[in-house]
Design a protein around this motif. Structure first.
Motif, PDB file in Angstrom:
ATOM      1  N   ILE A  83       0.754  -1.142  -0.159  1.00 26.09           N
ATOM      2  CA  ILE A  83       0.126  -0.052   0.012  1.00 26.09           C
ATOM      3  C   ILE A  83       0.925   1.261  -0.070  1.00 26.09           C
ATOM      4  O   ILE A  83       1.710   1.212   0.683  1.00 26.09           O
ATOM      5  N   ALA A  84       0.728   2.228  -0.877  1.00 26.67           N
ATOM      6  CA  ALA A  84       1.605   3.506  -1.151  1.00 26.67           C
ATOM      7  C   ALA A  84       0.298   4.575  -0.545  1.00 26.67           C
ATOM      8  O   ALA A  84      -0.605   4.686  -0.931  1.00 26.67           O
ATOM      9  N   ARG A  85       1.046   5.488  -0.164  1.00 27.95           N
ATOM     10  CA  ARG A  85       0.222   6.355   0.553  1.00 27.95           C
ATOM     11  C   ARG A  85       0.800   7.946   0.639  1.00 27.95           C
ATOM     12  O   ARG A  85       1.962   7.949   0.698  1.00 27.95           O
ATOM     13  N   LYS A  86      -0.050   8.988   0.211  1.00 28.34           N
ATOM     14  CA  LYS A  86       0.571  10.249   0.292  1.00 28.34           C
ATOM     15  C   LYS A  86      -0.707  11.161   0.897  1.00 28.34           C
ATOM     16  O   LYS A  86      -1.836  11.036   0.790  1.00 28.34           O
ATOM     17  N   VAL A  87      -0.181  11.900   1.876  1.00 27.73           N
ATOM     18  CA  VAL A  87      -0.875  13.004   2.543  1.00 27.73           C
ATOM     19  C   VAL A  87      -0.727  14.291   2.386  1.00 27.73           C
ATOM     20  O   VAL A  87       0.521  14.769   2.567  1.00 27.73           O
ATOM     21  N   SER A  88      -1.829  15.175   2.178  1.00 20.90           N
ATOM     22  CA  SER A  88      -1.612  16.464   2.083  1.00 20.90           C
ATOM     23  C   SER A  88      -2.430  17.246   2.961  1.00 20.90           C
ATOM     24  O   SER A  88      -3.559  16.913   3.127  1.00 20.90           O
ATOM     25  N   ASN A  89      -1.840  18.169   3.999  1.00 25.93           N
ATOM     26  CA  ASN A  89      -2.754  18.780   5.079  1.00 25.93           C
ATOM     27  C   ASN A  89      -3.376  19.910   4.286  1.00 25.93           C
ATOM     28  O   ASN A  89      -2.554  20.579   3.672  1.00 25.93           O
ATOM     29  N   LEU A  90      -4.648  20.154   4.204  1.00 26.09           N
ATOM     30  CA  LEU A  90      -5.227  21.273   3.737  1.00 26.09           C
ATOM     31  C   LEU A  90      -5.260  22.414   4.795  1.00 26.09           C
ATOM     32  O   LEU A  90      -5.416  21.839   6.106  1.00 26.09           O
ATOM     33  N   PHE A 143      -9.150  10.733  -0.960  1.00 20.81           N
ATOM     34  CA  PHE A 143      -9.992  11.029   0.003  1.00 20.81           C
ATOM     35  C   PHE A 143      -9.714  12.340   0.602  1.00 20.81           C
ATOM     36  O   PHE A 143      -8.866  12.501   1.052  1.00 20.81           O
ATOM     37  N   THR A 144     -10.739  13.101   0.692  1.00 20.28           N
ATOM     38  CA  THR A 144     -10.854  14.359   0.940  1.00 20.28           C
ATOM     39  C   THR A 144     -11.743  14.802   2.479  1.00 20.28           C
ATOM     40  O   THR A 144     -12.901  14.519   2.026  1.00 20.28           O
ATOM     41  N   GLN A 145     -11.246  15.413   3.329  1.00 15.64           N
ATOM     42  CA  GLN A 145     -12.138  15.577   4.425  1.00 15.64           C
ATOM     43  C   GLN A 145     -11.781  17.042   4.912  1.00 15.64           C
ATOM     44  O   GLN A 145     -10.674  17.200   5.284  1.00 15.64           O
ATOM     45  N   THR A 146     -12.936  17.789   5.119  1.00 12.07           N
ATOM     46  CA  THR A 146     -12.571  18.948   5.790  1.00 12.07           C
ATOM     47  C   THR A 146     -13.599  19.428   6.783  1.00 12.07           C
ATOM     48  O   THR A 146     -14.662  18.814   6.938  1.00 12.07           O
ATOM     49  N   SER A 147     -13.328  20.555   7.588  1.00  9.60           N
ATOM     50  CA  SER A 147     -14.306  20.812   8.616  1.00  9.60           C
ATOM     51  C   SER A 147     -13.865  22.324   8.731  1.00  9.60           C
ATOM     52  O   SER A 147     -12.974  23.095   8.629  1.00  9.60           O
ATOM     53  N   GLY A 148     -14.812  23.018   9.397  1.00 13.40           N
ATOM     54  CA  GLY A 148     -14.809  24.417   9.965  1.00 13.40           C
ATOM     55  C   GLY A 148     -14.386  24.468  11.363  1.00 13.40           C
ATOM     56  O   GLY A 148     -14.148  25.626  11.733  1.00 13.40           O
ATOM     57  N   ASP A 149     -14.156  23.517  12.083  1.00 14.31           N
ATOM     58  CA  ASP A 149     -13.758  23.455  13.267  1.00 14.31           C
ATOM     59  C   ASP A 149     -12.163  23.070  13.607  1.00 14.31           C
ATOM     60  O   ASP A 149     -11.892  21.847  13.072  1.00 14.31           O
ATOM     61  N   ALA A 150     -11.582  23.888  14.229  1.00 17.12           N
ATOM     62  CA  ALA A 150     -10.017  23.701  14.410  1.00 17.12           C
ATOM     63  C   ALA A 150      -9.617  22.412  15.053  1.00 17.12           C
ATOM     64  O   ALA A 150      -8.766  21.705  14.640  1.00 17.12           O
ATOM     65  N   LYS A 151     -10.426  22.014  16.024  1.00 14.87           N
ATOM     66  CA  LYS A 151     -10.247  20.630  16.788  1.00 14.87           C
ATOM     67  C   LYS A 151     -10.301  19.674  15.838  1.00 14.87           C
ATOM     68  O   LYS A 151      -9.699  18.593  16.059  1.00 14.87           O
ATOM     69  N   VAL A 152     -11.232  19.543  15.058  1.00 12.36           N
ATOM     70  CA  VAL A 152     -11.590  18.618  14.095  1.00 12.36           C
ATOM     71  C   VAL A 152     -10.645  18.651  13.189  1.00 12.36           C
ATOM     72  O   VAL A 152     -10.195  17.379  12.754  1.00 12.36           O
TER      73      VAL A 152
END
Ligand code: HEM
Length: 347
Positions: free
Chosen positions: A77-84, A150-159
């Motif tokens: 399994i190869a994986r690349k993560v970008s923090n948005l 896979f993209t996940q976003t949130s308006g809450d900094a803790k999340v």
């Protein structure tokens, strides 16, 4: 039994596999039948993790099967993560079509679990945060020939922080397989009690905020049975009075429901704080006995019940003051519309 072997057994038990038991148990000299009583010695955090989602349900077992397959084939399994700024974008892929299919099935199932609030976790400290805040998370999944974007976003900094931390946990599982799982299990087992620090409180059972809220007669979620079943509460009706279009008469009636509730809740809250302080003192001085405990708890429970009744009755009285249309717009304005689905998701 050594801690490492307990961890290995707990992991193997949760995965529902014998093979892993053998792999981990042999070096520490454990024979067959070791899965009997396998939860003994697990710390509370581990138990919580292992049991979350229900060990005995078929969906849980199917998901564990997929996890087991991915851990076994993690090297493929190869994986690349970008923090948005507000989340993550991950690309997780495998050349092997079987591994890619397993990965896609896992992600699809996890996204559905998140949407439906059916937590699935073993030892991750971030998964509970994600499930608790699932209504604040937006998910977009794109399946590629070899895996998943896979993209996940949130308006809450803790999340957002939890999403990014969870992505790191997944990367470690993909990189190190079962060894990463062992590390996570070890960390969960040695996590301090969630009560650590509370021994400093004046009244151990109540935070400073609990005490303030009780003394101020605040709701503290005591009226949820009413509030979340379309029985508005006076405090929020007053806040929303313009938007709800209250008449002068309705406003005056609401105010008097609120004032009566608050006065009663303050008095009860004060007694409750006093009784809790007394209970604390009984334990702190080691004077507590079965008899004093029983009478102290009887008083506390009575006060708690009365306090809850005061809050719930205020919602009852409030609902009589409003029209059906005002109740409906209260429900919308408070964000309780769309009952029965979690909302805010985009898959
Ligand atoms: C080699 C092992 C694993 C791989 C490759 C893997 C892969 C993934 C991927 C690609 C995602 C999407 C999120 C992201 O990309 O960061 C994900 C989400 C998730 N995984 Fe896994 N996973 C593995 C092990 C596990 C284990 C052991 C558990 C729990 C027992 C688990 C539970 C979850 C959950 C609950 C989510 C949903 C989180 C969310 O939607 O924010 N995964 N996994």
């Amino acid at each position: 039994m050594k801690r490492s072997s307990k961890l290995a057994i707990a992991i193997a038990a949760a995965l529902g596999i014998g093979a892993t038991v053998a792999v981990f148990a042999q070096p520490v000299g454990m024979g067959g039948g070791m899965r009997h009583g396998m939860m003994h010695g697990m710390g509370p955090a581990m138990m919580r993790g292992a049991m979350a989602g229900g060990m005995h349900d078929d969906a849980f077992r199917a998901d564990m099967g997929l996890v087991h397959e991915m851990l076994d084939s993690h090297e493929r399994i190869a994986r690349k993560v970008s923090n948005l700024p507000n989340g993550i974008r991950t690309v997780t892929e495998a050349d092997d079509p079987q591994v890619a299919a397993t990965l896609k099935a896992h992600v699809a199932s996890m996204a559905k679990r998140l949407e439906e609030g059916r937590e699935f976790n073993l030892f991750s400290p971030t998964i509970p945060i994600l499930f608790e805040n699932r209504d604040k998370i937006r998910t977009a999944i794109e399946y590629t020939a070899k895996g998943v974007v896979f993209t996940q976003t949130s308006g809450d900094a803790k999340v957002v922080a939890a999403l990014q931390e969870h992505a790191v946990e997944v990367s470690e599982l993909a990189r190190d397989g079962m060894a990463a799982m062992m590390r996570a299990a070890q960390a969960a087992a040695s996590a301090p009690s969630p009560y650590a620090g509370e021994q400093q409180r004046g009244i151990k059972a109540l935070s400073a905020k609990d005490v303030q809220d009780l003394l101020a007669g605040r709701g503290m979620g005591l009226a949820k049975s009413a509030e979340l079943n379309r029985y508005p509460g006076p405090a929020h009706v007053l806040e929303l009075s313009d938007k709800l279009g209250l008449s002068a008469q309705q406003k005056a009636s609401t105010k008097s429901v609120f004032d009566a509730m608050e006065a009663r809740a303050r008095a009860l809250g004060k007694s409750l704080v006093e009784r809790e302080a007394e209970l604390d003192r009984l334990f702190a001085s080691r004077e507590v006995s079965r008899t004093t405990l029983e009478s102290s708890l009887a008083e506390i429970s009575k006060l708690q019940g009365e306090l809850r009744r005061v809050h719930l009755e205020a919602h009852l009285a409030q609902t009589d003051i409003l029209t059906a249309a005002q109740v409906a717009s209260y429900v919308e304005l408070r964000g309780y519309g769309g009952a029965g689905h979690s909302g805010g998701h985009r898959h």
